[in-house]
Scaffold this active site. Structure first.
Site, mmCIF file in Angstrom:
data_model
loop_
_atom_site.group_PDB
_atom_site.id
_atom_site.type_symbol
_atom_site.label_atom_id
_atom_site.label_comp_id
_atom_site.label_asym_id
_atom_site.label_seq_id
_atom_site.Cartn_x
_atom_site.Cartn_y
_atom_site.Cartn_z
ATOM 1 N N ASN A 145 -1.935 -11.176 7.890
ATOM 2 C CA ASN A 145 -2.956 -10.151 8.137
ATOM 3 C C ASN A 145 -4.328 -10.628 7.658
ATOM 4 O O ASN A 145 -4.481 -11.053 6.514
ATOM 5 C CB ASN A 145 -2.602 -8.861 7.384
ATOM 6 C CG ASN A 145 -3.600 -7.757 7.665
ATOM 7 O OD1 ASN A 145 -3.698 -7.266 8.790
ATOM 8 N ND2 ASN A 145 -4.374 -7.380 6.659
ATOM 9 N N GLU A 146 -5.289 -10.577 8.532
ATOM 10 C CA GLU A 146 -6.702 -10.793 8.208
ATOM 11 C C GLU A 146 -6.960 -11.962 7.258
ATOM 12 O O GLU A 146 -7.431 -11.756 6.122
ATOM 13 C CB GLU A 146 -7.294 -9.507 7.618
ATOM 14 C CG GLU A 146 -7.194 -8.320 8.554
ATOM 15 C CD GLU A 146 -7.895 -7.075 8.036
ATOM 16 O OE1 GLU A 146 -8.285 -7.046 6.851
ATOM 17 O OE2 GLU A 146 -8.057 -6.118 8.809
ATOM 18 N N GLN A 166 0.799 -1.220 0.000
ATOM 19 C CA GLN A 166 0.000 0.000 0.000
ATOM 20 C C GLN A 166 0.837 1.278 0.000
ATOM 21 O O GLN A 166 0.329 2.336 -0.339
ATOM 22 C CB GLN A 166 -0.965 -0.021 1.194
ATOM 23 C CG GLN A 166 -1.993 -1.134 1.059
ATOM 24 C CD GLN A 166 -2.996 -1.148 2.196
ATOM 25 O OE1 GLN A 166 -2.806 -1.832 3.182
ATOM 26 N NE2 GLN A 166 -4.064 -0.383 2.074
ATOM 27 N N HIS A 222 0.702 -9.532 4.111
ATOM 28 C CA HIS A 222 -0.451 -8.631 4.172
ATOM 29 C C HIS A 222 -1.125 -8.631 2.801
ATOM 30 O O HIS A 222 -0.868 -7.760 1.968
ATOM 31 C CB HIS A 222 0.001 -7.226 4.577
ATOM 32 C CG HIS A 222 -1.125 -6.322 5.020
ATOM 33 N ND1 HIS A 222 -1.107 -5.640 6.217
ATOM 34 C CD2 HIS A 222 -2.298 -5.983 4.435
ATOM 35 C CE1 HIS A 222 -2.222 -4.922 6.343
ATOM 36 N NE2 HIS A 222 -2.963 -5.114 5.263
HETATM 37 C C1 BGC Z 1 -6.581 -3.934 5.838
HETATM 38 C C2 BGC Z 1 -5.866 -2.729 5.274
HETATM 39 C C3 BGC Z 1 -6.859 -1.792 4.628
HETATM 40 C C4 BGC Z 1 -7.848 -1.346 5.674
HETATM 41 C C5 BGC Z 1 -8.875 -0.345 5.197
HETATM 42 C C6 BGC Z 1 -7.852 -3.579 6.587
HETATM 43 O O1 BGC Z 1 -8.769 -4.599 6.508
HETATM 44 O O2 BGC Z 1 -5.731 -4.706 6.619
HETATM 45 O O3 BGC Z 1 -4.897 -3.176 4.372
HETATM 46 O O4 BGC Z 1 -6.254 -0.713 4.016
HETATM 47 O O5 BGC Z 1 -8.547 -2.484 6.129
HETATM 48 O O6 BGC Z 1 -9.703 -0.891 4.232
#
Ligand code: BGC
Length: 430
Positions: A158-159, A20, A114
């Site tokens: 991540n997530e 990002q 990520h």
């Molecule tokens: C993510 C980020 C994203 C943010 C806003 C999160 O779920 O980890 O990468 O930019 O949300 O959408």
């Protein structure tokens, strides 16, 4: 009462992800997604914030703003551009950045994955094939050995729920698949990848003689509520969605305790596979039948997501019920393109934290500079620092100045509230 104090020792900083912010034409899944014309505003991740070249300037800006902790991502596709080929100069560049952050007194937490995969990894099926886990582990080994004593704290993945839901269920993110079976399979493989990575990181750092290692993965949790609480169907699907989207995967990755529909691929024993709870919290969802949306007549951000500050504690509690560990908010923030309500958002979420009895220890705001927001590209601004993408000029926003004052004082006083928050109002979706 408008003022509040944060607990003693509570640390505050910002988070980001490599893809990002870094920029650069790389062979990875999101560059590929851009080339396929999938980014809504057609912005190219190769531009982003040019942070890979400007990291020194960004570190100094963080220091100037008083940032105490920084969650940063590293780009696997840059470190291992081809299968088995690791780029020493890139690893050195990350070591330099980490050293510089530490020299400025900023504590680092490194995210290893990520959302973005190297294209070679994506092309062999990424986390949809269990035999591919070994590539992820190899990459981690190389990074860990290079970082040595410098980095003690890691987020493995991540997530995982967002990665799989968008990439394999809705098909909106790479690799663009729409299959429930595949989604569940990838979730099991990601869980296995985290569990193994957790053990590996501890093993490597222990061999190196370090005992300060801390590892977790970043959970994305929402509050789910039924659209019509009188309807049994809405209540039923609210529970089901929360279970399938976030509860089961959290338990699987924190404890190696798998629900019937997932597989414990590596047959690891149940235990605790994280050293702290990492929560990314943004919003609340409203469930009607089998679909979720946004509640009517509520405050929303510029992407239409509900702003619901009590949810940060409700979600933290949900994770704390699974595992009683210190809680880090590893992401919380909002899309506010004109920075007209972000200070209020920060204020209200931190106030919830200050009033909670849960062991909340850190807060990483998402994010530092406006950046490449996946499908939204450069059109959705989440930063406390404004970016002019044409000339890469960084300008601290009003919310950024408020954030700095909070860090400096570890409290919000009535005069700070009056200066930054009082006159701000959220948009509404009425
Ligand atoms: C993510 C980020 C994203 C943010 C806003 C999160 O779920 O980890 O990468 O930019 O949300 O959408």
């Amino acid at each position: 009462m408008t003022e509040f104090k944060l607990k003693k020792g509570f640390l505050i900083g910002v988070a980001s992800a490599a893809t990002q912010i870094e920029g650069g034409e790389l062979e990875h899944s999101w560059q590929d997604w851009y080339r396929r014309g999938k980014i809504k505003d057609n912005s190219n991740p190769a531009r982003a914030n040019d942070h890979y070249a400007r990291y020194q300037q960004d570190t100094l800006l963080m220091k100037e703003m008083g940032i105490e902790i920084y969650r940063l991502g590293i780009e696997w596709a840059r470190i291992e551009p081809q299968k088995g080929v690791f780029d020493g100069a890139v690893i050195q560049r990350y070591c330099d950045e980490i050293k510089q952050l530490q020299l400025q007194g900023i504590k680092v937490l490194v995210t290893l994955h990520h959302f973005t995969n190297p294209l070679w990894f994506e092309n062999i099926g990424a986390f949809s094939k269990k035999e591919n886990i070994s590539y992820f582990i190899k990459y981690i080994e190389v990074v860990l050995k290079a970082f040595g004593p410098e980095v003690a704290e890691y987020i493995t993945i991540n997530e995982p729920n967002v990665y799989t839901t968008f990439g394999y269920f809705f098909g909106e993110w790479p690799p663009g698949e729409k299959s429930l079976t595949k989604t569940i399979k990838v979730l099991s493989i990601l869980a296995a990848a985290h569990l193994q990575a957790y053990l590996k990181i501890h093993e490597i750092r222990k061999e190196m003689g370090f005992s300060d290692t801390k590892v977790s993965f970043a959970n994305h949790l929402r509050v789910f509520i039924p659209k019509d609480s009188k309807k049994l169907k809405d209540r039923f699907f609210t529970k089901l969605l929360a279970k399938l989207f976030q509860q089961d995967i959290a338990v699987a990755m924190m404890k190696a305790k798998f629900p019937w529909y997932m597989k414990n691929i590596l047959k690891l024993p149940q235990g605790i596979y994280c050293d702290f709870i990492a929560l990314n919290y943004y919003t609340r969802s409203c469930v009607s039948g089998m679909s979720d949306g946004v509640k009517e007549k509520v405050t929303v951000n510029d992407l239409g997501w509900e702003v619901y500050p009590p949810g940060i504690i409700q979600c933290a509690q949900q994770l704390y019920d699974i595992c009683q560990l210190p809680i880090y908010i590893t992401e919380n923030g909002t899309c506010d393109n004109h920075d007209s309500f972000r200070a209020r958002y920060i204020y209200e979420h931190l106030k919830e934290i200050s009033e909670s009895s849960l062991p909340l220890a850190r807060y990483y705001h998402w994010c530092f500079c406006d950046n490449f927001e996946w499908l939204e590209g450069e059109s959705a601004r989440f930063g406390i620092v404004h970016i002019d993408y044409d000339n890469q000029k960084r300008t601290i926003k009003n919310s950024g100045r408020f954030f700095s004052e909070i860090i400096a004082n570890k409290e919000v006083t009535t005069s700070m509230y009056d200066k930054y928050v009082k006159d701000q109002e959220y948009p509404r979706n009425d």
